[in-house]
Design an enzyme around this catalytic site. Structure first.
Site, PDB file in Angstrom:
ATOM      1  N   ARG A 109       0.805  -1.226   0.000  1.00 24.46           N
ATOM      2  CA  ARG A 109       0.000   0.000   0.000  1.00 24.46           C
ATOM      3  C   ARG A 109       0.836   1.273   0.000  1.00 24.46           C
ATOM      4  O   ARG A 109       0.363   2.317  -0.476  1.00 24.46           O
ATOM      5  CB  ARG A 109      -0.958  -0.004   1.192  1.00 24.46           C
ATOM      6  N   ASP A 112     -15.525   9.757  10.111  1.00 22.89           N
ATOM      7  CA  ASP A 112     -14.443   8.850   9.737  1.00 22.89           C
ATOM      8  C   ASP A 112     -13.129   9.586   9.940  1.00 22.89           C
ATOM      9  O   ASP A 112     -13.074  10.822   9.861  1.00 22.89           O
ATOM     10  CB  ASP A 112     -14.576   8.395   8.285  1.00 22.89           C
TER      11      ASP A 112
END
Length: 289
Positions: A47, A154
């Site tokens: 990632r 979030d």
């Protein structure tokens, strides 16, 4: 490009050492309390390799040095390493329980002028909070005119931006959202649809670190926090459950992920009352802090 190192944990284009990995894991834990074990090294490598290339860096050691200096890159790292798997009405049994056992009473209160607050904690790209609002609107099409609000939070600013945009592929929406709701609450934009009207009016998106300070005061009648706590260690999970217990109104509900369980001090305040569903009992909230 740097040469392969003998102490590499992963030997790829940019060797990742155990020291590099643990530096990254420590920074992620400090920022978000997300716990990475050594077994996640391959995930971290896959990632973050794009970030090293984009920044023209030569090693993960250079990247770690940058992370210590640049808050903006720490945010980029967080976005890269957090997992955002979601869909409309995911784990549908929670929405069925909410609709049949909880929502009628909340709507009756709202029609009498009471305040009703619902929270999607760890909302990702917005499918969950919009699903909550759709469930409410399905029972009462005039709900947006009542004092009923869905807070969507979030830690990832990119996910918050996507939720605010409210644009989703029509094919994905059609799998989970009824035709009537799709036509009423989503405007067509090419091969996608955008949340609109009463649906958008009910949902407010805010960035929030669940393991930081919470500016909202509550109380909340419903909290959805599903498949979020699994990324935290046991102590962080217990602290989070306790904060939720303190934020819920007596009789309020907490829905969590299928592999999660409430544990620790919060167990005295949150009674198991269904499949990964917990109800706030009437004990004084002070002990759940």
């Amino acid at each position: 490009m740097s040469a392969l190192r003998k102490d590499s944990l992963i030997e790829g284009d940019f060797p990742l050492t155990l020291e590099d990995f643990r530096d990254i894991a420590a920074m992620l834990y400090a920022d978000a309390r997300i716990h990475l074990t050594d077994s996640k090294a391959s995930l971290v490598y896959s990632r973050l390799i794009k970030r090293l290339r984009a920044l023209n860096l030569e090693s993960f050691a250079d990247y770690c040095a940058l992370l210590r200096e640049e808050e903006a890159e720490r945010s980029e790292m967080l976005s890269a390493l957090t997992t955002n798997v979601t869909r409309f009405f995911r784990e549908r049994h929670h929405f069925e329980h909410f609709s049949s056992s909880v929502l009628p009473g909340l709507l009756a209160r709202a029609r009498r002028g009471a305040r009703v607050r619902l929270w999607s904690a760890g909302c990702s790209s917005g499918e969950e909070p919009y699903s909550i609002a759709l469930t409410v609107l399905e029972q009462d099409p005039r709900a947006a005119d009542l004092d009923i609000k869905v807070l969507a939070t979030d830690i990832d600013p990119r996910m918050i931006a996507r939720g605010r945009d409210g644009v989703y592929p029509e094919a994905a929406l059609a799998e989970d959202v009824s035709t009537g709701a799709l036509q009423r609450f989503f405007f067509k934009e090419g091969s996608a649809r955008r949340a609109a009207g009463e649906l958008r009016k009910m949902v407010a998106f805010r960035r929030l670190n669940l393991n930081g300070d919470w500016p909202m005061r509550g109380p909340f009648d419903i909290i959805f926090c599903r498949n979020v706590a699994i990324y935290f260690d046991d102590a962080t999970q217990e602290a989070l459950w306790a904060k939720f217990a303190a934020m819920l109104a007596p009789g309020g509900w907490l829905y969590i992920g299928h592999s999660e369980r409430v544990d620790g001090p919060a167990s005295a305040y949150l009674d198991s009352a269904g499949v990964t569903a917990y109800r706030r009992n009437a004990k004084p909230q002070g002990g759940a802090q």
